[in-house]
Motif scaffolding. Structure first.
Motif, PDB file in Angstrom:
ATOM      1  N   LEU A   1      46.239  41.383  44.011  1.00 49.22           N
ATOM      2  CA  LEU A   1      46.545  42.102  45.250  1.00 49.22           C
ATOM      3  C   LEU A   1      46.273  43.603  45.110  1.00 49.22           C
ATOM      4  CD1 LEU A   1      49.750  40.180  46.328  1.00 49.22           C
ATOM      5  CD2 LEU A   1      47.515  40.135  47.453  1.00 49.22           C
ATOM      6  N   HIS A   2      46.598  44.168  43.947  1.00 46.81           N
ATOM      7  CA  HIS A   2      46.319  45.580  43.706  1.00 46.81           C
ATOM      8  C   HIS A   2      44.812  45.819  43.733  1.00 46.81           C
ATOM      9  CE1 HIS A   2      47.084  49.341  40.970  1.00 46.81           C
ATOM     10  NE2 HIS A   2      46.622  49.658  42.142  1.00 46.81           N
ATOM     11  N   LEU A   3      44.050  44.978  43.067  1.00 48.57           N
ATOM     12  CA  LEU A   3      42.594  45.108  43.047  1.00 48.57           C
ATOM     13  C   LEU A   3      42.017  44.983  44.449  1.00 48.57           C
ATOM     14  CD1 LEU A   3      39.863  45.327  41.660  1.00 48.57           C
ATOM     15  CD2 LEU A   3      40.016  42.883  41.134  1.00 48.57           C
ATOM     16  N   LEU A   4      42.479  44.015  45.209  1.00 48.88           N
ATOM     17  CA  LEU A   4      41.993  43.858  46.579  1.00 48.88           C
ATOM     18  C   LEU A   4      42.283  45.105  47.415  1.00 48.88           C
ATOM     19  CD1 LEU A   4      42.968  40.143  47.315  1.00 48.88           C
ATOM     20  CD2 LEU A   4      40.693  41.053  46.774  1.00 48.88           C
ATOM     21  N   GLY A   5      43.452  45.696  47.208  1.00 44.22           N
ATOM     22  CA  GLY A   5      43.788  46.930  47.923  1.00 44.22           C
ATOM     23  C   GLY A   5      42.830  48.059  47.565  1.00 44.22           C
ATOM     24  N   ILE A   6      42.498  48.189  46.295  1.00 46.89           N
ATOM     25  CA  ILE A   6      41.549  49.217  45.851  1.00 46.89           C
ATOM     26  C   ILE A   6      40.189  48.996  46.512  1.00 46.89           C
ATOM     27  CG2 ILE A   6      40.229  50.034  43.842  1.00 46.89           C
ATOM     28  CD1 ILE A   6      42.806  49.420  42.165  1.00 46.89           C
ATOM     29  N   LEU A   7      39.802  47.743  46.636  1.00 43.44           N
ATOM     30  CA  LEU A   7      38.492  47.413  47.208  1.00 43.44           C
ATOM     31  C   LEU A   7      38.495  47.417  48.734  1.00 43.44           C
ATOM     32  CD1 LEU A   7      37.498  44.488  44.815  1.00 43.44           C
ATOM     33  CD2 LEU A   7      36.829  46.904  44.677  1.00 43.44           C
ATOM     34  N   GLY A   8      39.656  47.637  49.332  1.00 43.95           N
ATOM     35  CA  GLY A   8      39.744  47.651  50.789  1.00 43.95           C
ATOM     36  C   GLY A   8      39.620  46.264  51.397  1.00 43.95           C
ATOM     37  N   VAL A   9      40.094  45.273  50.655  1.00 48.95           N
ATOM     38  CA  VAL A   9      40.002  43.885  51.091  1.00 48.95           C
ATOM     39  C   VAL A   9      41.406  43.368  51.370  1.00 48.95           C
ATOM     40  CG1 VAL A   9      39.321  41.547  50.401  1.00 48.95           C
ATOM     41  CG2 VAL A   9      37.915  43.505  49.733  1.00 48.95           C
ATOM     42  N   GLU A  10      41.550  42.663  52.466  1.00 52.69           N
ATOM     43  CA  GLU A  10      42.834  42.089  52.841  1.00 52.69           C
ATOM     44  C   GLU A  10      42.798  40.589  52.586  1.00 52.69           C
ATOM     45  OE1 GLU A  10      43.559  41.902  57.101  1.00 52.69           O
ATOM     46  OE2 GLU A  10      45.630  42.483  56.725  1.00 52.69           O
TER      47      GLU A  10
ATOM     48  N   THR B   1      32.099  51.855  40.911  1.00 53.73           N
ATOM     49  CA  THR B   1      31.707  51.316  39.614  1.00 53.73           C
ATOM     50  C   THR B   1      32.896  50.598  38.997  1.00 53.73           C
ATOM     51  OG1 THR B   1      32.394  53.275  38.376  1.00 53.73           O
ATOM     52  CG2 THR B   1      30.125  53.265  39.253  1.00 53.73           C
ATOM     53  N   GLN B   2      32.623  49.813  37.973  1.00 55.36           N
ATOM     54  CA  GLN B   2      33.713  49.164  37.253  1.00 55.36           C
ATOM     55  C   GLN B   2      34.656  50.209  36.672  1.00 55.36           C
ATOM     56  OE1 GLN B   2      32.020  46.498  34.320  1.00 55.36           O
ATOM     57  NE2 GLN B   2      32.170  44.770  35.713  1.00 55.36           N
ATOM     58  N   THR B   3      34.107  51.296  36.167  1.00 52.32           N
ATOM     59  CA  THR B   3      34.937  52.343  35.574  1.00 52.32           C
ATOM     60  C   THR B   3      35.868  52.966  36.609  1.00 52.32           C
ATOM     61  OG1 THR B   3      33.236  52.803  33.926  1.00 52.32           O
ATOM     62  CG2 THR B   3      34.891  54.531  34.302  1.00 52.32           C
ATOM     63  N   GLN B   4      35.358  53.227  37.804  1.00 48.08           N
ATOM     64  CA  GLN B   4      36.188  53.817  38.860  1.00 48.08           C
ATOM     65  C   GLN B   4      37.319  52.872  39.261  1.00 48.08           C
ATOM     66  OE1 GLN B   4      32.822  54.446  41.482  1.00 48.08           O
ATOM     67  NE2 GLN B   4      33.112  56.675  41.409  1.00 48.08           N
ATOM     68  N   VAL B   5      36.995  51.607  39.443  1.00 51.16           N
ATOM     69  CA  VAL B   5      38.011  50.634  39.841  1.00 51.16           C
ATOM     70  C   VAL B   5      39.018  50.446  38.715  1.00 51.16           C
ATOM     71  CG1 VAL B   5      38.436  48.234  40.506  1.00 51.16           C
ATOM     72  CG2 VAL B   5      36.505  49.484  41.492  1.00 51.16           C
ATOM     73  N   ALA B   6      38.522  50.353  37.486  1.00 51.04           N
ATOM     74  CA  ALA B   6      39.408  50.162  36.336  1.00 51.04           C
ATOM     75  C   ALA B   6      40.414  51.299  36.225  1.00 51.04           C
ATOM     76  CB  ALA B   6      38.577  50.051  35.053  1.00 51.04           C
ATOM     77  N   THR B   7      39.952  52.523  36.410  1.00 57.37           N
ATOM     78  CA  THR B   7      40.846  53.680  36.337  1.00 57.37           C
ATOM     79  C   THR B   7      41.951  53.570  37.375  1.00 57.37           C
ATOM     80  OG1 THR B   7      39.079  55.089  35.498  1.00 57.37           O
ATOM     81  CG2 THR B   7      40.948  56.200  36.531  1.00 57.37           C
ATOM     82  N   ARG B   8      41.585  53.209  38.591  1.00 58.62           N
ATOM     83  CA  ARG B   8      42.587  53.088  39.660  1.00 58.62           C
ATOM     84  C   ARG B   8      43.520  51.896  39.428  1.00 58.62           C
ATOM     85  NH1 ARG B   8      39.449  53.886  45.236  1.00 58.62           N
ATOM     86  NH2 ARG B   8      41.550  53.551  46.021  1.00 58.62           N
ATOM     87  N   LEU B   9      43.013  50.872  38.755  1.00 57.11           N
ATOM     88  CA  LEU B   9      43.816  49.684  38.472  1.00 57.11           C
ATOM     89  C   LEU B   9      44.683  49.873  37.230  1.00 57.11           C
ATOM     90  CD1 LEU B   9      44.247  46.786  39.586  1.00 57.11           C
ATOM     91  CD2 LEU B   9      42.386  46.042  38.093  1.00 57.11           C
ATOM     92  N   GLY B  10      44.354  50.893  36.434  1.00 58.51           N
ATOM     93  CA  GLY B  10      45.134  51.173  35.233  1.00 58.51           C
ATOM     94  C   GLY B  10      44.738  50.328  34.037  1.00 58.51           C
ATOM     95  N   VAL B  11      43.452  49.919  33.999  1.00 65.08           N
ATOM     96  CA  VAL B  11      42.936  49.131  32.889  1.00 65.08           C
ATOM     97  C   VAL B  11      41.638  49.764  32.403  1.00 65.08           C
ATOM     98  CG1 VAL B  11      43.978  46.985  33.742  1.00 65.08           C
ATOM     99  CG2 VAL B  11      41.621  47.536  34.368  1.00 65.08           C
TER     100      VAL B  11
END
Length: 89
Positions: free
Chosen positions: A57-66, A26-36
């Motif tokens: 780059l940090h967001l792509l890493g969270i999403l498992g995207v290279e 979810t956006q909330t899960q990604v946001a938490t990991r991204l620190g926003v």
């Protein structure tokens, strides 16, 4: 591995949202990991061209995207590059 060429910043928002959904996050899960906040992540997904390279780059890493950079095949009308005798940086 499927590739998704990004030729303009306008391509990023839809891809980022699709990668997030494909990851089951979810956006909330990604946001938490991204620190926003979730609202900030939503804004970044809508307006990705305003995102710093570091945050992208940090967001792509969270999403498992290279992210892979690849030189385009030169067209006959391309300006010279260092490899083709056009000087350096």
């Amino acid at each position: 591995m499927r590739q998704y060429p990004v030729r303009t910043a306008e391509h990023l928002p839809a891809l980022l949202k699709a990668f997030r959904k494909e990851s089951g996050l979810t956006q909330t899960q990604v946001a938490t990991r991204l620190g926003v906040t979730q609202q900030t992540l939503s804004a970044l997904e809508r307006n990705a061209q305003k995102m710093s390279a570091e945050r992208l780059l940090h967001l792509l890493g969270i999403l498992g995207v290279e992210m892979v950079l690849q030189r385009k095949e030169p067209s006959p009308h391309s300006p010279p590059t260092p490899e083709r005798g056009g000087g350096g940086w």
